[in-house]
Design a protein around this motif. Structure first.
Motif, PDB file in Angstrom:
ATOM      1  N   UNK B  29       0.698  -1.079   0.097  1.00  9.84           N
ATOM      2  CA  UNK B  29       0.080   0.099   0.095  1.00  9.84           C
ATOM      3  C   UNK B  29       0.919   1.279   0.081  1.00  9.84           C
ATOM      4  N   UNK B  30       0.467   2.452  -0.761  1.00  7.81           N
ATOM      5  CA  UNK B  30       1.125   3.631  -0.499  1.00  7.81           C
ATOM      6  C   UNK B  30       1.076   4.117   0.762  1.00  7.81           C
ATOM      7  N   UNK B  31       2.287   4.550   1.463  1.00  2.57           N
ATOM      8  CA  UNK B  31       2.347   4.942   2.725  1.00  2.57           C
ATOM      9  C   UNK B  31       3.338   6.166   2.934  1.00  2.57           C
ATOM     10  N   UNK B  32       3.064   7.142   3.526  1.00  4.25           N
ATOM     11  CA  UNK B  32       3.862   8.441   3.714  1.00  4.25           C
ATOM     12  C   UNK B  32       4.012   8.575   5.138  1.00  4.25           C
ATOM     13  N   UNK B  33       5.257   8.761   5.630  1.00  8.32           N
ATOM     14  CA  UNK B  33       5.378   9.164   7.199  1.00  8.32           C
ATOM     15  C   UNK B  33       5.447  10.510   7.376  1.00  8.32           C
ATOM     16  N   UNK B  60       3.329  18.834   2.393  1.00 11.34           N
ATOM     17  CA  UNK B  60       2.610  18.823   3.616  1.00 11.34           C
ATOM     18  C   UNK B  60       1.445  17.963   3.965  1.00 11.34           C
ATOM     19  N   UNK B  61       0.947  17.842   4.920  1.00 11.44           N
ATOM     20  CA  UNK B  61      -0.196  16.880   5.329  1.00 11.44           C
ATOM     21  C   UNK B  61      -1.305  17.212   4.378  1.00 11.44           C
ATOM     22  N   UNK B  68      -5.546  10.175  -3.011  1.00 10.25           N
ATOM     23  CA  UNK B  68      -6.481   9.097  -2.759  1.00 10.25           C
ATOM     24  C   UNK B  68      -5.503   7.736  -2.530  1.00 10.25           C
ATOM     25  N   UNK B  69      -6.016   6.925  -1.430  1.00  9.79           N
ATOM     26  CA  UNK B  69      -5.470   5.837  -1.195  1.00  9.79           C
ATOM     27  C   UNK B  69      -4.078   5.891  -0.488  1.00  9.79           C
ATOM     28  N   UNK B  70      -3.731   6.754  -0.071  1.00  3.39           N
ATOM     29  CA  UNK B  70      -2.448   7.193   0.664  1.00  3.39           C
ATOM     30  C   UNK B  70      -2.479   6.957   2.032  1.00  3.39           C
ATOM     31  N   UNK B  71      -1.930   6.181   2.712  1.00  3.75           N
ATOM     32  CA  UNK B  71      -1.928   5.979   4.034  1.00  3.75           C
ATOM     33  C   UNK B  71      -0.791   6.740   4.977  1.00  3.75           C
ATOM     34  N   UNK B  72      -1.111   7.587   5.840  1.00  2.00           N
ATOM     35  CA  UNK B  72      -0.428   8.669   6.224  1.00  2.00           C
ATOM     36  C   UNK B  72      -0.050   8.004   7.858  1.00  2.00           C
ATOM     37  N   UNK B  73       1.164   7.856   8.280  1.00  2.00           N
ATOM     38  CA  UNK B  73       1.623   7.353   9.456  1.00  2.00           C
ATOM     39  C   UNK B  73       2.279   8.309  10.116  1.00  2.00           C
TER      40      UNK B  73
END
Lengths: 253, 506
Positions: B29-33, B60-61, B68-73
Motif C-alpha cells: 500500500x502507498x504509505x507516507x510518514x 505538507x499533510x 487518494x488511497x495514501x496511508x499517512x503514519x
C-alpha cells in the motif's frame, strides 16, 4: 448369535480402521493403586485409592473425609508428586494440611469464590468454577492426584451435575493417570466412580474430659470397580480408623 | 594477509520501513510518514508505491491527504530505534565488526567481512544471504560489496539490490553516480555544476593539484572518494543486545484483543532474535501508553525460558484479559529478558509433573475463573495466630530423589474445614461453658466442650488478637459435628463477647 451381537460385530468391523474394538470395553484385570497412608483404609481398598480413576469420599461433616483426603495427598506429595486441591467451598485449612504432612509447595490450591454481592449469590457459581477448574487441571495433565472438594455442596445441587461431566473427568483422569478424589456429602459421580467410600463419625476421644485428643471414624466401601478375583469375602466391608489432633500427635512424637 | 572486503547495508526510507515492518496489512500500500507538530506536518519518508502515486518529501499533510488511497503514519523514533537494533543484530550474524554510517533518513552500516568466505561462501552468496535475512525481519535493503570501505558505502546508497565491485574496478563502478552522493553542500555542488562536473567519474578525471588549489584540501578527499581509493580506518561498534519491539498506532486502539495481531508479529521478532543467540525469552514485559497519559505495564514470567510463540501469545492474551487496559492504547512496547533455553533431563523413574509451559497457561486460565489471588500454593505465616497464610504463585519445584523405602504410616491427623468468613453464633453458657449455640439456620446442643484455650498476640499493633477457643461436639437434627468455636475477648458495644463458628473438624 443374537441380532445385537451380530450388529455389534458388524459395526466394529466397519469402524475397525478407525477405532479398534469400538464397542467392546477394554479388559482390565488389575488397577494401579496409591496408598492413602492409613493402614485400615488401605486394607479395606486392597492397596489404596485407584490411579487414573475417580474415587469418592462421602459423608456428613465431621466424618473424617477431609482428614482421609489430606492423608492421601500427604502421601502423594511425599513421593514428589504434584497434586491439586480444587476447593468449591474455600474450606481447606493450610495448617491442617501441613500438620498432615502435605508438602504445600507441591500443592496447587484453587479457591473458588462468589463473584456476585452477598444478596445475589448463587451456589452454582462456586460449583461451576470448581468443575471448570477440575476439567482444566485434568486436561493439563501432570497432576498425580486432584481433590475436588464439594464438601459444602448440598446433595440437591451435586446431583444436578451432568453425568457427561463425570464421564469426561473419568476419561481425562484415565488418560493422565490422575487420581481424582471427590469429597462430597453424597455420591455424585455414580457409575463413573471407581471407588466410593462412605465415612461416618464414631466417637471422640478425650483426655480427662478436658482435652480433645482425637476421633474414631468408620469408613465403609460403598462401591469398588475392577475387583480382582482373589478378594477374600471374609474381609470386612468397613473399617475403623483413628485420627489424632495436632497437639496430641506432637506430644506423641 | 587476508584482503580487505566490506559489505555495506543500506536501508533507504528507514522511518517508513521501521513502521511498515510491523504492519503487514499495509504491505504494497502507498504509505507516507509525517513528522512535525500538527498542523505543520510534512512528509519525511515514503515507500515506493507512494512515490509512484506522486508523493514527494517535504509535502505538507494537506497535500498528502489529497492523494487518494495514501496511508499517512506518524513518525516513531522508538520504532526506528528498535528497527535499527534489529538491523545491526541481523548484520552481527555475519560479522562482529560493524560500523554505523547512517545518514539522513537512511540507515546504513558497513560490515568487515574479510576472511568470511569459508563460513558464508563467496561474496555474492554472502550478500544474498544477508539480504534475505534482513528481508525476513521486514527490512528492504540494498547491499554493495567492495574492497574499499567508501566505495561500498556510496554504491549501496545509489543502487538497489546487490552489487559486487571487483577489486580494482571501484572507479569504473562509481563513475556514473552523481556527485551529490559525496555529501557536498549546495554551494560546492553548484561550483562543480558550473565546471560541468556531474558524475563521480568526471570528478575523478580532474587533476588533483589543480582541484586542491581551487577548492582546498577537501577536494582531494572527494576525488579519492570518487575514484574509490580513499583509505578508511574501520571503527567497529558493539551493538547492544536489547530485546525490545515498539509499535505506535496512528489512532488509539480501543479493543485490546485486536492488539494481538501486532503483538504476534512482535513476539515472532523477539523469539527469532533471541533464538539466533541460542537464547529464549525468560520474561516478557508489556508496556502500553494509553490515552490520557495513562501507562499500562504487566510482566509475564514463564516457568522456564521459552521461545514458543503460541505459548507466549496465549499468556499475553490471558494477561490482557485478566487486566484490561483502562483506556485506548496509543503505543505498544514489548520488552523481553533473554534466558537460557530450558533443557531438562527427565529421570526415568521420576514422578510425572505438569509440563511447565502448559501449566503456566492453565494457571492463567484458572486465575481468570477464580481470581488472581485465589490460585497458587499456600504458605504459612510465621505467627501463632491460627488460620493465617498467604498465597504464592505455584511453580513445580525440581524433583528430589524419592525415598527408596516406603515411609512408615504416620498417625492420621484431624483436619479442619474453615468457614470463610467465620459464622457469628449466639452461645448459651452454663458455668462459663457453652451448652448450646445457634447460627442463622439451626440450633446445636453441645454434647461436650473442651476448653477454653486462650491465645493472644500482637497486642502492640492494630492486628492484635485475644481469643478463647473451644473444641465442641454438638448435636443437631440427629447428627453430631465437631467444631471450633472462637470467642473474641474484646467486648462489643453491647457488652457481649463475639462468638464465631470458625471451623469444623472433618
Amino acid at each position: 448369535m443374537t441380532s445385537a451381537a451380530a450388529l455389534r460385530i458388524q459395526i466394529e468391523h466397519s469402524l475397525q480402521h478407525r477405532f479398534p474394538a469400538a464397542l467392546s470395553p477394554m479388559a482390565r484385570s488389575t488397577l494401579e493403586t496409591a496408598a492413602t497412608g492409613i493402614a485400615a483404609v488401605d486394607e479395606l481398598l486392597q492397596g489404596g485409592l485407584p490411579v487414573g480413576a475417580i474415587s469418592e469420599i462421602t459423608g456428613p461433616v465431621s466424618s473424617g473425609r477431609t482428614s482421609l483426603a489430606l492423608a492421601f495427598i500427604a502421601r502423594r506429595t511425599d513421593e514428589d508428586n504434584v497434586c491439586a486441591w480444587v476447593d468449591a467451598g474455600d474450606a481447606l485449612d493450610p495448617e491442617s494440611a501441613a500438620a498432615s504432612g502435605v508438602a504445600l509447595s507441591r500443592l496447587l490450591w484453587v479457591r473458588c469464590r462468589d463473584t456476585a454481592p452477598p444478596a445475589l449469590r448463587k451456589p452454582w457459581t462456586r460449583l461451576d468454577q470448581a468443575l471448570r477448574s477440575t476439567d482444566m487441571l485434568l486436561q493439563a495433565g501432570g497432576f498425580a492426584s486432584l481433590v475436588l472438594d464439594l464438601g459444602a455442596t448440598t446433595p440437591e445441587q451435586g446431583c444436578r451435575i451432568p453425568l457427561a461431566t463425570w464421564f469426561r473427568f473419568r476419561q481425562a483422569a484415565d488418560r493422565t493417570r490422575c487420581s481424582l478424589v471427590v469429597l462430597a456429602q453424597a455420591s455424585f459421580a455414580q457409575s463413573s466412580a471407581a471407588v466410593v467410600l462412605d465415612c461416618s463419625p464414631l466417637q471422640a476421644r478425650s483426655k480427662g474430659g478436658t482435652v480433645l485428643t482425637g476421633f474414631d471414624y468408620q469408613v465403609q466401601r460403598g462401591r469398588q470397580r475392577f475387583n480382582s478375583g482373589s478378594i477374600s469375602r471374609r474381609k470386612p466391608p468397613a473399617s475403623v480408623w483413628q485420627a489424632a489432633t495436632a497437639w496430641e500427635s506432637e506430644k506423641r512424637a | 594477509m587476508t584482503k580487505p572486503l566490506y559489505a555495506c547495508i543500506h536501508a533507504a526510507e528507514f522511518p517508513a520501513q521501521a513502521l511498515l515492518r510491523l504492519r503487514p496489512d499495509l504491505l504494497g500500500q502507498p504509505v507516507a510518514v509525517l513528522q512535525g507538530t500538527p498542523p505543520l506536518e510534512i512528509v519525511c519518508s515514503l515507500n515506493r508505491p507512494a512515490r509512484l502515486k506522486g508523493v514527494d518529501l517535504a509535502m505538507t499533510r494537506l497535500e498528502a491527504e489529497a492523494i487518494p488511497g495514501l496511508h499517512l503514519l506518524a513518525r516513531s523514533l522508538e520504532s526506528e530505534s528498535a528497527a535499527r537494533s534489529v538491523l545491526l543484530e541481523c548484520a552481527a550474524h555475519f560479522s562482529p565488526r560493524i560500523e554505523d554510517v547512517s545518514q539522513a533518513n537512511a540507515s546504513s552500516c558497513v560490515l568487515d567481512i574479510a576472511g568470511s568466505e569459508r563460513l558464508f561462501g563467496p561474496p555474492p552468496i554472502l550478500a544474498a544471504r544477508l539480504r534475505a535475512a534482513l528481508a525476513a525481519v521486514g527490512l528492504r535493503t540494498s547491499i554493495a560489496l567492495s574492497a574499499n570501505f567508501h566505495a561500498a558505502r556510496i554504491k549501496a546508497a545509489a543502487t538497489r539490490g546487490i552489487t559486487v565491485i571487483a577489486p580494482g574496478q571501484e572507479a569504473d563502478s562509481l563513475a556514473r553516480l552523481p556527485v551529490a552522493l559525496l555529501g557536498l553542500d549546495i554551494e560546492q555542488q553548484e561550483t562543480l555544476l558550473l565546471w560541468g562536473i556531474r558524475t563521480l567519474g568526471e570528478l575523478a578525471a580532474l587533476p588533483e593539484p589543480e582541484l586542491i588549489a581551487r577548492l582546498g584540501q577537501q577536494a582531494g578527499t572527494w576525488r579519492n572518494l570518487a575514484r574509490g581509493a580513499l583509505a578508511h580506518t574501520f571503527q567497529p561498534m558493539e551493538p547492544a543486545f536489547c530485546l525490545r519491539e515498539t509499535c505506535e498506532f496512528e489512532t488509539p486502539v480501543e479493543q485490546a484483543d485486536s492488539l494481538l495481531f501486532t503483538a504476534a508479529r512482535m513476539i515472532d521478532c523477539l523469539t527469532a532474535r533471541a533464538g539466533a543467540r541460542a537464547l529464549a525469552l525468560a520474561s516478557l514485559t508489556v508496556h502500553m501508553e494509553l490515552t490520557g497519559g495513562l501507562v499500562y505495564r504487566r510482566v509475564m514470567r514463564p516457568a522456564i525460558p521459552t521461545a514458543d510463540r503460541k505459548f507466549l501469545l496465549k499468556l499475553l492474551q490471558l494477561e490482557i484479559a485478566a487486566h484490561p487496559p483502562q483506556a485506548a492504547i496509543r503505543r505498544l512496547t514489548l520488552t523481553a529478558d533473554a534466558g537460557q533455553s530450558s533443557k531438562v533431563q527427565l529421570g526415568l523413574f521420576a514422578p510425572q509433573t505438569p509440563e511447565p509451559s502448559r501449566l503456566d497457561v492453565t494457571i492463567a486460565r484458572l486465575k481468570a475463573i477464580a481470581g488472581q489471588d485465589r490460585v497458587g500454593s499456600p504458605i504459612l505465616e510465621d505467627t501463632h495466630r491460627s488460620g493465617v497464610f498467604r498465597m504464592e504463585s505455584f511453580a513445580v519445584a525440581p524433583s528430589q530423589a524419592a525415598s527408596s523405602c516406603t515411609p512408615d504410616a504416620a498417625p492420621a491427623r484431624m483436619a479442619l474445614r474453615r468457614l470463610r468468613p467465620p459464622v457469628a453464633v449466639r452461645v448459651e453458657l452454663r458455668d462459663l461453658k457453652p451448652v448450646a449455640f445457634r447460627d442463622a439456620e439451626r440450633r446445636y446442643r453441645v454434647a461436650a466442650a473442651y476448653g477454653p484455650w486462650q491465645a493472644s498476640g500482637a497486642w502492640w499493633s492494630a492486628e492484635g488478637w485475644n481469643v478463647e477457643e473451644w473444641d465442641v461436639l454438638a448435636e443437631s437434627a440427629g447428627s453430631t459435628v465437631a467444631c471450633l468455636l472462637v470467642r473474641t475477648m474484646e467486648a462489643r458495644e453491647d457488652g457481649r463477647s463475639l462468638w464465631q463458628l470458625e471451623a469444623f473438624y472433618d
